[in-house]
Design an enzyme around this catalytic site. Structure first.
Site, mmCIF file in Angstrom:
data_model
loop_
_atom_site.group_PDB
_atom_site.id
_atom_site.type_symbol
_atom_site.label_atom_id
_atom_site.label_comp_id
_atom_site.label_asym_id
_atom_site.label_seq_id
_atom_site.Cartn_x
_atom_site.Cartn_y
_atom_site.Cartn_z
ATOM 1 C CG ASP A 214 13.543 -53.609 24.009
ATOM 2 O OD1 ASP A 214 14.023 -53.330 25.127
ATOM 3 O OD2 ASP A 214 14.269 -54.763 23.353
ATOM 4 C CD GLU B 16 16.135 -49.593 26.433
ATOM 5 O OE1 GLU B 16 16.628 -50.545 27.890
ATOM 6 O OE2 GLU B 16 16.629 -50.435 25.530
HETATM 7 C C1 ARE Z 1 18.468 -63.389 28.215
HETATM 8 C C2 ARE Z 1 18.850 -63.851 29.524
HETATM 9 C C3 ARE Z 1 20.615 -63.656 28.706
HETATM 10 C C4 ARE Z 1 20.425 -64.603 27.704
HETATM 11 C C5 ARE Z 1 19.824 -63.938 26.768
HETATM 12 C C6 ARE Z 1 20.070 -64.215 25.341
HETATM 13 O O1 ARE Z 1 19.036 -63.503 29.988
HETATM 14 O O2 ARE Z 1 21.127 -64.243 29.278
HETATM 15 O O3 ARE Z 1 22.012 -64.150 26.909
HETATM 16 O O4 ARE Z 1 18.472 -63.399 27.295
HETATM 17 O O5 ARE Z 1 19.581 -65.559 24.858
HETATM 18 C C7 ARE Z 1 15.832 -58.505 28.928
HETATM 19 C C8 ARE Z 1 16.907 -58.767 29.858
HETATM 20 C C9 ARE Z 1 17.699 -59.763 29.580
HETATM 21 C C10 ARE Z 1 17.180 -60.951 28.109
HETATM 22 C C11 ARE Z 1 16.685 -60.620 27.092
HETATM 23 C C12 ARE Z 1 16.513 -61.082 26.136
HETATM 24 O O6 ARE Z 1 16.974 -58.112 30.017
HETATM 25 O O7 ARE Z 1 18.567 -59.871 30.676
HETATM 26 O O8 ARE Z 1 18.794 -61.938 28.004
HETATM 27 O O9 ARE Z 1 15.818 -59.754 27.470
HETATM 28 O O10 ARE Z 1 15.158 -62.504 26.645
HETATM 29 C C13 ARE Z 1 21.568 -52.837 28.070
HETATM 30 C C14 ARE Z 1 20.726 -52.360 26.802
HETATM 31 C C15 ARE Z 1 19.822 -51.679 26.873
HETATM 32 C C16 ARE Z 1 19.196 -53.237 27.641
HETATM 33 C C17 ARE Z 1 19.079 -53.366 28.329
HETATM 34 C C18 ARE Z 1 18.843 -54.343 29.756
HETATM 35 O O11 ARE Z 1 21.834 -51.736 25.782
HETATM 36 O O12 ARE Z 1 18.441 -51.557 25.841
HETATM 37 O O13 ARE Z 1 21.123 -54.079 28.754
HETATM 38 N N1 ARE Z 1 17.292 -53.059 28.072
HETATM 39 C C19 ARE Z 1 16.471 -54.065 27.186
HETATM 40 C C20 ARE Z 1 15.204 -54.571 27.538
HETATM 41 C C21 ARE Z 1 15.868 -55.488 28.173
HETATM 42 C C22 ARE Z 1 15.412 -56.122 27.132
HETATM 43 C C23 ARE Z 1 16.431 -55.903 26.007
HETATM 44 C C24 ARE Z 1 16.529 -54.510 26.315
HETATM 45 C C25 ARE Z 1 16.773 -57.364 24.808
HETATM 46 O O14 ARE Z 1 14.275 -53.173 28.234
HETATM 47 O O15 ARE Z 1 13.884 -55.570 28.999
HETATM 48 O O16 ARE Z 1 16.264 -57.181 27.913
HETATM 49 O O17 ARE Z 1 15.319 -56.781 24.227
HETATM 50 C C26 ARE Z 1 25.494 -49.958 31.206
HETATM 51 C C27 ARE Z 1 25.324 -50.266 29.413
HETATM 52 C C28 ARE Z 1 23.754 -50.236 29.009
HETATM 53 C C29 ARE Z 1 23.079 -51.948 29.043
HETATM 54 C C30 ARE Z 1 23.617 -51.784 30.698
HETATM 55 C C31 ARE Z 1 23.552 -53.169 31.209
HETATM 56 O O18 ARE Z 1 24.783 -49.586 31.530
HETATM 57 O O19 ARE Z 1 25.012 -48.734 29.639
HETATM 58 O O20 ARE Z 1 23.627 -49.854 27.891
HETATM 59 O O21 ARE Z 1 21.807 -51.893 29.039
HETATM 60 O O22 ARE Z 1 24.833 -51.888 30.519
HETATM 61 O O23 ARE Z 1 23.636 -54.527 30.639
#
Ligand code: ARE
Ligand code: CA
Length: 484
Positions: free
Chosen positions: A192, A233
């Site tokens: 992740d 990822e």
């Molecule tokens: C939650 C709340 C937030 C709060 C946070 C901390 O929703 O409001 O601030 O908690 O309290 C998942 C959810 C998040 C969640 C998080 C932790 O999606 O909403 O936050 O869990 O509970 C970027 C990253 C990429 C990430 C995506 C979602 O680069 O790695 O954002 N994906 C992975 C997982 C997710 C997970 C996380 C990472 C965190 O697959 O499920 O988040 O572990 C452009 C950029 C990308 C960026 C994208 C979105 O495209 O190029 O890099 O992706 O915008 O911002």
């Protein structure tokens, strides 16, 4: 690290998002094994926060690396891995090691305490010195600008406390966690937020790992080597300094350009006729470096950039999956969802927050709020197609110059797809031997017969193919194992 350690006649994996370990074990035995699935990506198994309302995303906020979550405990986990391995289905773990929690304090799913503000995680243990705060130079400590690679790696992703993988202590804890999972028989990892960690740090972590050689796991290590399968990822839609190719030396990478292309193609913003050179010909990563999918758990909810096709547009979704499975390109992952109406909605659960199991209907589909795309006939039969076609190149590509295509996987399989809106009626080269074949889109081969359409291939390898422009499933697919 590129090899999924898959049984060679299993060529696609499934993401059983938010499933419980004992349900996955049962699913391996009753469905995934028999239908030819290679492996399962599971939801993060570590201890995490217990967020009010129990959204799915609480599992992306680690509290410790104890294997206690809403999916089950370590015994359940062990049992799942052994039972799945025993039927030839590998387990790939979603590992969250870029960060810990994003706010609050309390107790995790395994009873460990945590306090975000003081960065205290005694269950690992991690403390202040293990985090990147001093290495982050954005105004508010968060990632505010994806054009600054330093911020992306050293600042907080959405407020999540950012671990410093540059220290030998943190590296050691992460390796301990990974090696623990490997000792239980898992075959690899979906890493992740890999984009938010330095490739050099990841390399140091990965270099100390080894998959289990315990014969109970039935890995053929002499063939596949001892490095775990690694899928990083890295969301790269272009336009940012961090590229997915920064990570391809370390393992496979999630190919998000693939989501974008599939979406454009099936929404007719592009042409199926142009797909004879699908893969690197479309600027995507080389075969053995890419993990591809139509949608994932983020972008099916609108996160992570780009709009995608999901189970909610079933007709388009089945077409897109059939195309991806039929192509020889990369290693594919099928998303298996629960039905949701809102972004944060967690999996089907009871009043006390326990995840409830899927029910299985007579037609093999799921109930109880679980969508189970991997149990849709059009999808699991295309896994069978891919397995049958493995190793055979694409050949005899035909198109009408627009949104109707057909191609063979030389000598093994043949598919035709009609996303045109009007009928396709063509006499096409299948490369298959003469005989009758069961179209695996409209039916199953059962007791020597076919429950769907039968396609007749002549002595010259040709077959007359008809697909209505408004058919619910506007494609036909046949292969050597579907010969009647
Ligand atoms: C939650 C709340 C937030 C709060 C946070 C901390 O929703 O409001 O601030 O908690 O309290 C998942 C959810 C998040 C969640 C998080 C932790 O999606 O909403 O936050 O869990 O509970 C970027 C990253 C990429 C990430 C995506 C979602 O680069 O790695 O954002 N994906 C992975 C997982 C997710 C997970 C996380 C990472 C965190 O697959 O499920 O988040 O572990 C452009 C950029 C990308 C960026 C994208 C979105 O495209 O190029 O890099 O992706 O915008 O911002
Ligand atoms: Ca980071």
């Amino acid at each position: 690290q590129f090899d999924p350690h898959n049984d060679p006649d299993r060529q696609a994996m499934v993401h059983l998002f938010e499933w419980k370990w004992n349900d996955i074990a049962a699913e391996c035995e009753r469905f995934l094994g028999p239908k030819g699935y290679a492996g399962v990506q599971i939801s993060p198994p570590h201890e995490c926060i217990q967020q009010y309302g129990r959204p799915w995303w609480e599992r992306y906020q680690p509290v410790s690396y104890k294997l206690v979550s809403r999916s089950g405990n370590e015994d359940d986990f062990k049992d799942m891995v052994q039972r799945c391995n025993a039927v030839g289905v590998r387990i790939y773990v979603d590992v969250v090691v870029n960060h810990m929690t994003g706010g609050g304090s309390g107790q995790g799913t395994g009873g460990s305490s945590y306090d975000t503000n003081s960065e205290s995680y005694p269950g690992v243990p991690y403390g202040r010195n293990d985090f990147n705060d001093n290495n982050c130079h954005s105004g508010d400590g968060n990632i505010d600008n994806y054009q600054d690679a330093n911020q992306v790696r050293n600042c907080r992703l959405s407020g999540l406390r950012d671990l410093n993988q540059g220290t030998s202590y943190v590296r050691g804890k992460i390796q301990e966690y990974f090696n623990h999972l490997l000792s239980l028989g898992v075959a690899g990892f979906r890493v992740d937020a890999a984009k938010h960690m330095w490739p050099g740090d990841l390399q140091a972590i990965f270099s100390g790992l080894q998959v289990s050689s315990d014969p109970v796991h039935r890995f053929n290590l002499s063939v596949s080597g001892s490095n775990p399968f690694i899928v990083q990822e890295v969301i790269d839609h272009g336009g940012e300094p961090i590229k997915n190719t920064d990570y391809t030396g370390l393992g496979r990478v999630t190919e998000f350009h693939h989501c974008d292309h599939i979406n454009n193609l099936f929404r007719k913003r592009d042409k199926l006729a142009y797909t004879s050179n699908w893969g690197t010909g479309w600027g995507m990563l080389p075969d053995d470096q890419a993990l591809v999918f139509v949608d994932n758990h983020d972008n099916q909810r609108g996160d992570g950039g780009g709009s995608v096709i999901t189970y909610k547009e079933a007709r388009l979704y089945k077409m897109a999956q059939a195309f991806v499975m039929a192509q020889p390109y990369a290693f594919p992952r099928i998303m298996s969802s629960y039905a949701f109406d809102s972004h944060d909605q967690g999996p089907p659960q009871d009043g006390s927050g326990h995840i409830t199991s899927p029910t299985i209907n007579a037609d093999d589909s799921c109930g109880g709020g679980w969508v189970c795309e991997h149990r849709w006939r059009q999808i699991y039969n295309m896994v069978g197609f891919r397995n049958a076609a493995h190793g055979a190149a694409m050949s005899n590509f035909w198109s009408n110059g627009d949104q109707q295509i057909a191609f063979a996987r030389s000598g093994k399989a043949f598919i035709a797809i009609n996303n045109q809106g009007y009928d396709l009626n063509q006499n096409l080269q299948t490369t298959l031997s003469a005989g009758s074949y069961c179209d695996v889109i409209s039916g199953n081969k059962e007791n020597g017969g076919c429950t769907g359409k039968t396609i007749t291939v002549g002595g010259d390898g040709r077959a007359y193919i008809s697909i209505g422009g408004s058919d619910e499933d506007p494609m036909v697919a046949i292969h050597v194992n579907a010969k009647l």
